[in-house]
Structures are given as C-alpha cells and as structure tokens.
Design a protein around this motif. Structure first.
Motif, mmCIF file in Angstrom:
data_model
loop_
_atom_site.group_PDB
_atom_site.id
_atom_site.type_symbol
_atom_site.label_atom_id
_atom_site.label_comp_id
_atom_site.label_asym_id
_atom_site.label_seq_id
_atom_site.Cartn_x
_atom_site.Cartn_y
_atom_site.Cartn_z
ATOM 1 N N CYS A 46 50.569 62.888 62.079
ATOM 2 C CA CYS A 46 50.421 61.450 61.825
ATOM 3 C C CYS A 46 49.029 61.024 62.292
ATOM 4 C CB CYS A 46 51.477 60.665 62.600
ATOM 5 S SG CYS A 46 53.155 61.298 62.516
ATOM 6 N N THR A 51 52.786 66.601 65.160
ATOM 7 C CA THR A 51 54.187 66.232 64.932
ATOM 8 C C THR A 51 54.989 66.714 66.133
ATOM 9 O OG1 THR A 51 53.967 66.365 62.530
ATOM 10 C CG2 THR A 51 56.200 66.586 63.432
ATOM 11 N N CYS A 125 55.230 61.555 65.909
ATOM 12 C CA CYS A 125 53.999 62.128 66.454
ATOM 13 C C CYS A 125 53.711 61.363 67.737
ATOM 14 C CB CYS A 125 52.850 61.996 65.464
ATOM 15 S SG CYS A 125 53.154 62.809 63.880
ATOM 16 N N ASN A 130 56.155 58.381 61.078
ATOM 17 C CA ASN A 130 56.084 58.238 59.625
ATOM 18 C C ASN A 130 57.523 58.268 59.146
ATOM 19 O OD1 ASN A 130 53.283 58.141 59.294
ATOM 20 N ND2 ASN A 130 53.112 60.360 59.240
#
Length: 167
Positions: A46, A51, A125, A130
C-alpha cells in the motif's frame, strides 16, 4: 438464453475488474458445485508500505473453505457460531515487502448456482488498508476497488442429457 446472456455479461464485468484489481483471484471461472483451489494474489503493498495482513471474506454460497497455511504467516479464521466447514473470513498476518508478490490459497466448494461470486478482500499495510470489496453493478461504472471474483459456470450436461454426479 437469459442465463447465458447473464453469464457473458458477468464474465465481461469480471475480466474488466480483474485487470484493475491489486488483490486478484485465479482461476477466473470454475464449475458450479466443484471443489476448487483459489489463489489470491497480492501484487504490491500500500503506497510503498509492506503488506502485513490479507483478509478474504468467504461468500455465503461457498459451503467449504479451507485455507492453506503459509510459512512465516499467522493464519486465523472467523467462524460463525456452529460452523466448522466454512469460516466467514480468513486472515493471514505476516509481512510481504511492497516490492514482492505472494499468493494465498483457499480450497473451496463452490455454490451449485452459476453466476459471479465475489470474495471481498482487505489488504492491510500497517495502519493503512486497501479495501478490495466493490462488486460490479449491471450498467454501472467499473469499481475503483473491485473485489476478487470468480465466475461460477453451470455444470455441463452429460451426453445423455443428465449431469455427472460428483458427490
């Protein structure tokens, strides 16, 4: 004819969404009622951050969902009360540098009904997320953050006009 048209339309929507998705799933289509290993791919972090978790929501039509453990990652599942065959969500927690990719696998039994099947995903992240949770709507614009989706295809009829029993 209506079913075929719906499947073709759904396939077009799914293929458009998969190209833009950063958490994707393969295969893109599979047979209704079948057992299938789904591979959820994470292509990057991200905004340059690693991640640190991936959570996949298991849609209600899926009757079995078994995640594959991943070395170096912690695996957890959100089990609805009284269920032992299908969690509501599966989460892997670990660290994937933003410059690398990885796949996370789940063995599922797909629903008997044909049509698009979304597996909303949340990629974490650190403190950022996301959320790949949007599904295409007929006649609507392509989602900005599409959920990974599989097109469930009808079972092909046997030469005698019946269906092949698998269970």
């Amino acid at each position: 004819m209506v079913v075929l048209r719906s499947i073709v339309f759904a396939g077009a929507l799914l293929s458009a969404g998969v190209a833009a998705a950063h958490v994707s799933v393969t295969p893109a289509q599979a047979t209704a009622g079948s057992y299938q290993v789904l591979r959820f791919g994470v292509g990057h972090g991200c905004d340059g951050q690693a991640t640190t978790a991936l959570s996949i929501q298991v849609p209600p039509g899926v009757t079995v969902a078994r995640p594959q453990p991943k070395p170096g990652w912690t695996l957890s599942a959100d089990w609805p009360k009284g269920r032992t065959d299908r969690p509501a969500a599966i989460t892997w927690t670990g660290e994937l540098p933003a410059s690398q990719f990885e796949e996370f696998l789940i063995l599922v039994r797909l629903p008997a009904e044909a049509g698009p099947l979304a597996f909303p995903a949340i990629q974490s992240c650190g403190d950022a997320q996301n959320r790949w949770v949007e599904t295409p709507q007929p006649g609507g614009a392509r989602p900005e953050h599409p959920a990974p989706s599989v097109l469930v295809m009808p079972v092909a009829a046997a030469p005698d006009g019946g269906h092949h029993p698998h269970d």
